[in-house]
Write a protein that holds these residues in place. Structure first.
Motif, PDB file in Angstrom:
ATOM      1  N   GLY A 395      44.345  -1.081 -33.361  1.00  0.00           N
ATOM      2  CA  GLY A 395      43.841  -0.530 -32.800  1.00  0.00           C
ATOM      3  C   GLY A 395      43.963  -1.699 -31.514  1.00  0.00           C
ATOM      4  O   GLY A 395      45.156  -1.530 -31.904  1.00  0.00           O
ATOM      5  N   THR A 396      43.094  -2.405 -31.243  1.00  0.00           N
ATOM      6  CA  THR A 396      42.640  -3.424 -29.807  1.00  0.00           C
ATOM      7  C   THR A 396      42.789  -4.272 -30.631  1.00  0.00           C
ATOM      8  O   THR A 396      41.651  -4.523 -31.536  1.00  0.00           O
ATOM      9  N   LEU A 397      42.975  -5.823 -29.970  1.00  0.00           N
ATOM     10  CA  LEU A 397      42.697  -6.896 -29.896  1.00  0.00           C
ATOM     11  C   LEU A 397      42.381  -7.577 -28.157  1.00  0.00           C
ATOM     12  O   LEU A 397      43.023  -7.273 -27.605  1.00  0.00           O
ATOM     13  N   THR A 398      40.627  -7.801 -28.183  1.00  0.00           N
ATOM     14  CA  THR A 398      40.390  -8.351 -26.928  1.00  0.00           C
ATOM     15  C   THR A 398      40.306 -10.053 -27.130  1.00  0.00           C
ATOM     16  O   THR A 398      39.519  -9.950 -27.474  1.00  0.00           O
ATOM     17  N   LEU A 399      40.582 -10.578 -25.706  1.00  0.00           N
ATOM     18  CA  LEU A 399      40.422 -12.438 -25.897  1.00  0.00           C
ATOM     19  C   LEU A 399      39.210 -12.437 -24.732  1.00  0.00           C
ATOM     20  O   LEU A 399      40.031 -11.928 -23.247  1.00  0.00           O
ATOM     21  N   ALA A 400      37.998 -13.272 -24.366  1.00  0.00           N
ATOM     22  CA  ALA A 400      37.614 -13.463 -23.085  1.00  0.00           C
ATOM     23  C   ALA A 400      37.292 -15.185 -23.609  1.00  0.00           C
ATOM     24  O   ALA A 400      36.619 -15.120 -24.806  1.00  0.00           O
ATOM     25  N   ASN A 401      36.778 -15.742 -22.651  1.00  0.00           N
ATOM     26  CA  ASN A 401      35.966 -17.244 -23.177  1.00  0.00           C
ATOM     27  C   ASN A 401      34.794 -16.508 -22.367  1.00  0.00           C
ATOM     28  O   ASN A 401      33.989 -16.199 -21.774  1.00  0.00           O
ATOM     29  N   ARG A 402      33.749 -17.197 -22.676  1.00  0.00           N
ATOM     30  CA  ARG A 402      32.215 -17.479 -23.376  1.00  0.00           C
ATOM     31  C   ARG A 402      31.937 -18.433 -22.089  1.00  0.00           C
ATOM     32  O   ARG A 402      32.436 -19.315 -21.678  1.00  0.00           O
TER      33      ARG A 402
END
Length: 424
Positions: A395-402
């Motif tokens: 799988g994958t993990l994505t991270l972002a600021n809102r």
């Protein structure tokens, strides 16, 4: 030169051009002297020597400039254009396209194809082809001695020009494609080396963690036995406050032992119990409920899974989820929303918090160890482990600021990675 930094590669390419130009100056000087004095062909010696002097001066200037700043594609292009101009002048003074050395334009084409970006490589082709065509019409004829002269027809010169242009186009076409293929190969190899290094790092941490889990198991068991004895002691049993403290300590010891068991299970070691067969809803709900018990009021779980599915509980995935929730609290979050859904054949966990968000330095190096805003050694391993757990599971993990503040983490992994038929 894929292993060099861009500025180092530019300097080496410039030095290569300087070395080739010294050879060109020596070759032209020897040819002029041999033709003028050895073969008795009258040549305009002064302007031809002046052109050589300009090439020598250009070399000296470039050697000095190379020590001061990085060499750009535009500088390399300008250097090659000066070489083309110098060669065009020498050919103009010595017979133009009838001079057998007119094929030396191909050297500039080859160098451009190797050293320059594709757009400027094609510009070199256009300039040299134009210079070749101009030299078929405008040049100073050589007064060759009797027996050395030959008449070249215009159709022959045009055919020679067409042959040169075709060769130049093919050289640049294939050279740029080969360079692109090599660049893509180098990028893939670099990515594979990086992934191998990260995997080796994970293996080392896994060995360290499993060793520590074994070592800690014995003292924790000893403390658990001692707490059990204390709980049965009449003095403590008769004191509600002390009995409650002993019960709390026993619960924390049990929690520590459960964490160590999870570490050993995630590392593939047998811990005395078979992997837990459960369902997707029970697994996720249970892990979030356990975390919420020690962090009451923080997390809200939205179940959008639809129909439930039987799975084998993956402790590594559970630990990755706990790591992300812990990180959100440490980033100042007061509310965390976890939404679980199924999209196609993939489980999607969307974790949104209202904390301080993630520094850009961490976003730029997501999945690298020891990238953290916490000033202590070992910090930042939570995201590193989560990213690599998801990668191992496919799988994958994505991270972002809102935009409104806080961060959003998305787990996406194939359901087959947890399915009973694949893991049971």
């Amino acid at each position: 030169m894929s292993g060099l930094a861009p500025e180092d590669a530019g300097r080496r390419n410039l030095l290569l051009l300087v070395q080739l130009r010294w050879l060109a100056v020596a070759g032209q000087l020897a040819t002029i002297l041999a033709v003028a004095f050895g073969m008795g062909v009258p040549l305009p010696i002064l302007p031809m020597f002046a052109t050589l002097g300009l090439l020598i001066g250009l070399n000296l200037v470039q050697l000095l400039a190379e020590r001061r700043r990085a060499v750009t594609n535009a500088q390399l292009f300008a250097a090659l254009m000066l070489d083309v101009a110098a060669l065009s002048v020498q050919l103009y003074l010595s017979g133009g396209a009838t001079n057998p050395f007119v094929g030396l334009f191909l050297l500039q084409v080859v160098l451009g194809a190797i050293l320059l970006r594709p757009a400027t490589s094609w510009l070199i082709v256009a300039v040299t082809s134009g210079a070749f065509a101009a030299l078929t019409l405008w040049y100073q004829p050589l007064a060759l001695p009797t027996g050395m002269g030959s008449a070249l027809s215009l159709p022959y010169l045009v055919g020679n020009w067409f042959n040169f242009t075709l060769a130049a186009v093919l050289i640049v076409l294939f050279a740029t494609r080969v360079a692109r293929n090599l660049s893509e190969r180098d990028a893939r190899l670099a990515a594979m080396r990086q992934q191998a290094a990260e995997t080796e790092h994970i293996v080392r941490m896994g060995l360290l963690a499993s060793g520590a889990a074994h070592e800690l198991g014995t003292p924790l068991s000893t403390v658990a036995v001692a707490l059990g004895d204390w709980a049965r002691d009449p003095v403590i049993a008769g004191d509600p406050a002390r009995a409650e403290e002993v019960a709390d300590m026993a619960a924390e010891i049990a929690r520590c032992k459960a964490i160590l068991s999870g570490i050993l299970l995630a590392s593939g070691e047998v811990t005395g119990s078979a992997p837990e067969r459960t369902t997707l809803r029970r697994f996720l709900g249970g892990e979030i409920a356990r975390w919420d018990a020690s962090h009451p009021g923080f997390v809200a779980f939205e179940d959008a899974l639809g129909s439930d599915r039987p799975i084998v509980a993956d402790r590594a995935l559970a630990q990755a989820l706990v790591n992300v929730l812990d990180n959100a609290v440490e980033a100042g979050a007061s509310r965390i929303a976890v939404r679980a859904s199924v999209e196609g054949e993939a489980l999607v966990l969307r974790i949104v918090d209202d904390g301080r968000g993630v520094p850009e330095s961490i976003l730029a190096h997501l999945g690298k160890p020891y990238q953290s805003s916490k000033n202590r050694r070992g910090a930042g391993l939570g995201l590193f482990l989560a990213v690599n757990v998801l990668r191992v599971l496919g799988g994958t993990l994505t991270l972002a600021n809102r935009a409104g503040g806080g961060a959003e983490v998305v787990f996406r992994l194939p359901l087959g990675a947890l399915a009973l038929e694949d893991r049971g």
